[in-house]
Design a protein around this motif. Structure first.
Motif, short mmCIF file in Angstrom:
data_model
loop_
_atom_site.label_atom_id
_atom_site.label_comp_id
_atom_site.label_asym_id
_atom_site.label_seq_id
_atom_site.Cartn_x
_atom_site.Cartn_y
_atom_site.Cartn_z
N THR A 1 1.37 -1.21 0.69
CA THR A 1 0.19 -0.05 0.30
C THR A 1 0.72 0.93 -0.06
N SER A 2 1.76 1.28 0.79
CA SER A 2 2.67 2.34 0.54
C SER A 2 3.31 2.59 -0.08
N LEU A 3 3.66 1.52 -1.45
CA LEU A 3 4.36 2.00 -2.53
C LEU A 3 3.52 1.98 -3.71
N LEU A 4 2.26 1.98 -3.04
CA LEU A 4 1.06 3.20 -4.36
C LEU A 4 1.10 3.97 -4.60
N PRO A 5 0.93 5.03 -5.57
CA PRO A 5 1.30 6.15 -5.68
C PRO A 5 -0.57 7.05 -4.62
N ILE A 6 -0.52 8.22 -4.46
CA ILE A 6 -1.49 8.90 -3.95
C ILE A 6 -2.67 9.43 -5.16
N GLU A 7 -3.22 8.77 -5.13
CA GLU A 7 -4.23 9.62 -6.14
C GLU A 7 -4.34 10.82 -5.71
N ALA A 8 -5.02 11.60 -7.29
CA ALA A 8 -5.12 13.26 -6.96
C ALA A 8 -7.01 13.28 -6.35
N ASN A 9 -6.87 13.89 -5.14
CA ASN A 9 -8.52 14.59 -5.27
C ASN A 9 -8.81 15.95 -5.53
N PRO A 10 -9.66 16.06 -6.39
CA PRO A 10 -10.47 17.18 -6.65
C PRO A 10 -10.49 17.83 -5.70
N VAL A 11 -11.12 17.76 -4.83
CA VAL A 11 -12.34 18.21 -3.53
C VAL A 11 -11.72 18.17 -2.31
N LYS A 12 -10.72 17.12 -1.67
CA LYS A 12 -10.12 17.81 -1.16
C LYS A 12 -8.73 18.67 -1.35
N GLU A 13 -8.45 18.89 -3.15
CA GLU A 13 -7.01 19.66 -2.94
C GLU A 13 -8.05 20.86 -3.06
N LYS A 14 -8.98 21.31 -3.61
CA LYS A 14 -9.69 22.91 -3.53
C LYS A 14 -9.89 22.93 -2.31
N LYS A 15 -10.43 21.82 -0.85
CA LYS A 15 -10.49 22.60 0.34
C LYS A 15 -9.25 23.05 0.87
N ILE A 16 -8.35 22.53 0.11
CA ILE A 16 -6.93 22.56 1.21
C ILE A 16 -6.65 23.85 0.78
N LYS A 17 -6.42 24.43 -0.95
CA LYS A 17 -6.29 25.56 -0.73
C LYS A 17 -6.85 26.87 -0.35
N LYS A 18 -8.42 26.17 -0.34
CA LYS A 18 -9.51 27.38 0.19
C LYS A 18 -8.69 27.61 1.37
N LYS A 19 -8.20 26.38 2.34
CA LYS A 19 -7.87 26.65 3.91
C LYS A 19 -6.34 27.38 3.87
N LEU A 20 -5.91 26.87 3.23
CA LEU A 20 -4.37 27.79 2.82
C LEU A 20 -4.47 29.27 2.69
N ARG A 21 -5.01 29.64 2.09
CA ARG A 21 -5.54 30.97 1.71
C ARG A 21 -6.50 31.65 3.04
N GLN A 22 -7.46 30.61 2.89
CA GLN A 22 -7.87 31.52 4.37
C GLN A 22 -7.06 31.90 5.88
N ALA A 23 -6.10 30.31 5.62
CA ALA A 23 -4.99 31.35 7.04
C ALA A 23 -4.16 32.31 5.97
N ASN A 24 -3.79 32.46 4.76
CA ASN A 24 -2.83 33.38 4.81
C ASN A 24 -3.91 35.11 4.82
N GLU A 25 -5.29 35.05 4.36
CA GLU A 25 -5.46 36.18 4.37
C GLU A 25 -5.86 36.85 6.52
N LYS A 26 -5.75 35.37 6.88
CA LYS A 26 -5.66 35.73 8.48
C LYS A 26 -4.49 36.42 9.02
N ARG A 27 -3.61 35.88 8.38
CA ARG A 27 -1.87 36.00 8.95
C ARG A 27 -1.92 37.61 8.36
#
Length: 127
Positions: A82-108
């Motif tokens: 399992t650890s050797l298998l590539p991690i598939e990109a999840n567009p929904v998860k990526e979008k959430k992460i980017k949103k959180k990063l943007r919010q954190a940066n704005e807050k900073r």
């Protein structure tokens, strides 16, 4: 040696420990990448002879302990694969992460602006 766990007086008389030793490099049914990953992940269980040593004393019968130890080996192999298998990109998860990063940066940045304004207010000379 006395064992831990259930068994009462029987615990010191009967040896039910199961010990499995698997020479990783000699197993031609395991792909080389998986062998390397298994050796890396379980390096504390691999002895100097290259054997993966897995023991079990969980149960009161040797048969159950052997099954438990075999299960442990199976899980180790599964985890290595399992650890050797590539991690598939999840567009929904990526979008959430980017949103959180943007919010954190704005807050900073907002915090920096407030701090700057506070210091600027202190510099005013007309009070």
């Amino acid at each position: 040696e006395s064992a831990a766990g259930a068994g009462g007086q029987n615990v010191n008389k009967v040896n039910t420990k199961a010990d499995i030793r698997l020479k990783i490099q000699d197993q031609d049914w395991i792909p080389d990448q998986v062998k390397a990953q298994l050796a890396r992940r379980e390096r504390n269980r691999v002895n100097k002879d290259g054997e993966l040593v897995v023991a079990s004393t969980k149960h009161r019968t040797q048969k159950k302990n052997l099954e438990d130890a075999l299960g442990k080996v199976q899980r180790m192999l599964d985890d290595a694969v399992t650890s050797l298998l590539p991690i598939e990109a999840n567009p929904v998860k990526e979008k959430k992460i980017k949103k959180k990063l943007r919010q954190a940066n704005e807050k900073r940045l907002d915090g920096k602006k407030k701090h700057s304004m506070k210091k600027k207010e202190r510099r005013r000379k007309d009070w």
